[in-house]
Design an enzyme around this catalytic site. Structure first.
Site, PDB file in Angstrom:
ATOM      1  N   HIS A  57       0.828  -1.205   0.000  1.00 30.34           N
ATOM      2  CA  HIS A  57       0.000   0.000   0.000  1.00 30.34           C
ATOM      3  C   HIS A  57       0.867   1.261   0.000  1.00 30.34           C
ATOM      4  CE1 HIS A  57      -2.961  -2.670   2.503  1.00 30.34           C
ATOM      5  NE2 HIS A  57      -2.950  -3.008   1.230  1.00 30.34           N
ATOM      6  N   PRO A  58       1.742   1.461  -0.971  1.00 26.70           N
ATOM      7  CA  PRO A  58       2.581   2.667  -0.957  1.00 26.70           C
ATOM      8  C   PRO A  58       1.810   3.907  -1.397  1.00 26.70           C
ATOM      9  CG  PRO A  58       3.044   1.395  -2.929  1.00 26.70           C
ATOM     10  CD  PRO A  58       2.062   0.585  -2.123  1.00 26.70           C
TER      11      PRO A  58
END
Length: 540
Positions: free
Chosen positions: A472-473
Site C-alpha cells: 500500500h505505498p
C-alpha cells in the site's frame, strides 16, 4: 509525432478510470502509455492467480525496497502491477475505502473539497455493490463490481466468533457508516473472475475511437517548453527499443503510482535540486517534496498450526486441487475463486484510541517464511496485523538518470516510536484472537512469533524479523498548499509551479489512509476527472 489532448502515463487503477471518464467527451482525444503488456494473461483474471502474478516480471515491476532501520537488514520485495489495470490486475482484490476521518484529515491539510462528504459521492459513483450496504454510503449502478467473500469456512467463522468474544462486534459493511468490527472481506470479484480497473473502466473506454492505448511504452521523461508540459518521451518496446515522442495539447497526467510517478518527475528535472545534482540531471523546476513522504502499512504475520480440520494448504495439492479446478471451471466457485484474505477485522490498539487504528486479516492458510505468496506444506492459519495510520515516512528517489534503473525505495518502517508501539499492540491482539475459545478446537500451537515471545521488546524483535509490506505505498507526490514545502500538487492535483501537468494516483495522498489503497486511488481519479473537465462536483 502523434498529438492528443491528454497524455496519461500509466494504465493502472487511476489511469484506467481517468481514461474512461475523459473519453466520455467524443471531442477529446486521449493517449495512454503503459510500460507493460496487455492484461491477457489468464492468471490475472483467475482470483487465485495472484500467487503466480506476485512474481511474474512480465507483468510486475518486482521492485525491492532498501533495508530500513527496523527490518532486520532485510530488503523487502515490493511488487507493483506492470500491465493494463496496474496493481489492480495483480492485487488481492480487496475493496476497502477507509474511515471518514482519513479524508477529513486531507481537507485539514489545506486541500479544499477533499473531506469525506466530498469524496463519498465518487466512491458511490464508481461501484456496483452486490450485497449488504446502506445506499447512503454504497453505490449500486457503477462499473466496479464489489462482492463479499462467499467462502463459508469453519475456521473463518470461528475466528469471527473469537473476535466477538473479545468485544469486537460483527460489522456487515466496513465500507459503510463505520469501519470497526469483523466481517468477511469485500472484494472486486464477479462470477469467479477478477474485476480490475482495466476490465471495469479501461477496456470499455478502449472501444471508443478517441482512446489510444500504447502498451510496452516505457516513459523516460516529460517534455517541457519553459514551465509548460507539452508531451512525453517513451521507449517503444522497452529497454533497447525505439524512442518516440507524443504531444499533449491540453495536459500531461502522471498516473504511474507512488514509485513511478515521482521517479519520472525526477528524471524530467522536477524535484529536489540536491538530489538531481547527484544524478547529473539539470533542474527544470525545484520542488523538494517530489518523492518524499512515502508511507506504507507494515505487517508482521502471526501463524498458528491447525488440527482436526483441512486448511487451504492441503486443499491446493494433488487430487484436491484437481477437484477445485474442475469446480471453478464449472461453477466459478471454490478455492480458485478466493482472495488471499478471507476476513477483515478493525479494532483499537488501546482504550484511548478514538477510532480503530489496527487492521487485522485472517486466512485459513499459512505461507513459507520469507517467501510471500507460497503456501506451506503444513496446515496453518495466519493473522496479519498492521497499524492503519503510520507516522513513519520514507522516500522514493531515482537511482540514476537511466529511466530503466529501478528507483530507490526507502519506507523507513517503524522509525517512529508510536508505530512500534502500535505494531506490538497488533501482534498481541492477534495472539489473543488465535487463542480465543471459539478457535480452540482447531488451534494446536503458535508457530510464530511463538510462545517464547512475551515482552514488548521481544514482539518488536519478531516484527522486525518477519514483518513485510502490505503493498500500500502512497504519499510521494503529496497534495497540499503551495506554501507547504512537502507539497507537490495543489488540490486540483496540478503540479505546483508548472503548467498543464498533473499527478493523479495514490502518490498524492497527503497522509496514509486506514485502508488498502485501490478503492481510494480510483476515487481520486474519478474526482480528478471532474476537476479536469470543469464539471460540477458529484453530490450524494
Amino acid at each position: 509525432m502523434e498529438t492528443f489532448d491528454y497524455v496519461i502515463v500509466g494504465a493502472g487503477s487511476a489511469g484506467s478510470v481517468l481514461t474512461n471518464r475523459l473519453s466520455e467527451d467524443p471531442g477529446t482525444s486521449i493517449c495512454v502509455l503503459e510500460a507493460g503488456p496487455s492484461d491477457w494473461h489468464p492468471y490475472i483474471h483467475l482470483p487465485a492467480g495472484f500467487i503466480k502474478t506476485f512474481h511474474m516480471k512480465s507483468i510486475n515491476w518486482a521492485y525491492q525496497q532498501e533495508p530500513g532501520p527496523w527490518t532486520g537488514g532485510r530488503s523487502i520485495y515490493a511488487p507493483r502491477g506492470k500491465t493494463l489495470g496496474g496493481s489492480s490486475s495483480i492485487n488481492g482484490h480487496i475493496y476497502n475505502r477507509g474511515q471518514r476521518q482519513d479524508f477529513d484529515t486531507w481537507a485539514q491539510y489545506g486541500n479544499r473539497n477533499w473531506g469525506y462528504q466530498d469524496v463519498l459521492p465518487y466512491f458511490k459513483r464508481l461501484e456496483k455493490r452486490v450485497g449488504e450496504g446502506d445506499d447512503a454510503y454504497r453505490g449500486r449502478d457503477g462499473s466496479l463490481t464489489v462482492t463479499t467473500m462467499d467462502w463459508q469456512d469453519p475456521l473463518c467463522e470461528a475466528f469471527m466468533a473469537g473476535a466477538i468474544s473479545l468485544g469486537i462486534p460483527r460489522n456487515p459493511d466496513y465500507n459503510g457508516a463505520i469501519q470497526e468490527g469483523v466481517s468477511y472481506a469485500q472484494r472486486t470479484i464477479k462470477n469467479g473472475l477478477r474485476v480490475s480497473a482495466a476490465t471495469a473502466f479501461l477496456h470499455p473506454a478502449m472501444k471508443r475511437p478517441n482512446v489510444h492505448v500504447h502498451t510496452h511504452a516505457h516513459a523516460t521523461n516529460i517534455i517541457f517548453e519553459g514551465k509548460r508540459a507539452v508531451g512525453v518521451r517513451y521507449i517503444k518496446g522497452g529497454k533497447g527499443g525505439t524512442p518516440v515522442e507524443v504531444r499533449a495539447n491540453k495536459e500531461v497526467i502522471l498516473s504511474g503510482g507512488s514509485y513511478n510517478s515521482p521517479q519520472l518527475l525526477q528524471l524530467s528535472g522536477v524535484g529536489s535540486p540536491e538530489l538531481l545534482a547527484t544524478l547529473g540531471i539539470e533542474v527544470r523546476h525545484a520542488l523538494p517534496g517530489v518523492g518524499e513522504g512515502l508511507q506504507d502499512h507494515y505487517a508482521p504475520r502471526t501463524v498458528a498450526r491447525v488440527k482436526d480440520i483441512k486448511t487451504i494448504n492441503e486443499r491446493r495439492r494433488g487430487l484436491s486441487l484437481m477437484f477445485e479446478a474442475l469446480k471453478w471451471a464449472t461453477t466459478r466457485r471454490g478455492l480458485l475463486s478466493l482472495s488471499p484474505t478471507m476476513v477483515y477485522c478493525f479494532w483499537h490498539s488501546g482504550e484511548s484510541t478514538e477510532s480503530s487504528d489496527l487492521q487485522l486479516t485472517f486466512t485459513p492458510a499459512s505461507y513459507k517464511e520469507g517467501v510471500q505468496g507460497q503456501l506451506e506444506d503444513q496446515p496453518g492459519m495466519t493473522i496479519a496485523s498492521w497499524q492503519q495510520r503510520p507516522e513513519s515516512r520514507g522516500y522514493v528517489h531515482a537511482r540514476s538518470s537511466n529511466p530503466f534503473d529501478p528507483p530507490i525505495i526507502q519506507t523507513n518502517y517503524l522509525a517512529e516510536e508510536l508505530d512500534r508501539r502500535t505494531v506490538v499492540a497488533g501482534m498481541k491482539l492477534a495472539r489473543r484472537l488465535m487463542a480465543s475459545n471459539p478457535l480452540s478446537p482447531y488451534y494446536e500451537y503458535e508457530d510464530f512469533p511463538g510462545p517464547g515471545v512475551q515482552s514488548d521488546d521481544e514482539f518488536l524483535a519478531a516484527a522486525t524479523q518477519r514483518g513485510t509490506t502490505t503493498f500500500h505505498p502512497g504519499c510521494t507526490c503529496r497534495m497540499g498548499p503551495a506554501d507547504a514545502k512537502w507539497a507537490v500538487v495543489d488540490d486540483q492535483l496540478r503540479v505546483h509551479g508548472l503548467q498543464n501537468l498533473r499527478v493523479i494516483d495514490a502518490s498524492i495522498m497527503p497522509r496514509m489512509i486506514s485502508a488498502n489503497l485501490n478503492a481510494s486511488t480510483m476515487m481520486i481519479a474519478d474526482k480528478a476527472s471532474d476537476l479536469i473537465r470543469g464539471k460540477s462536483a458529484a453530490v450524494n
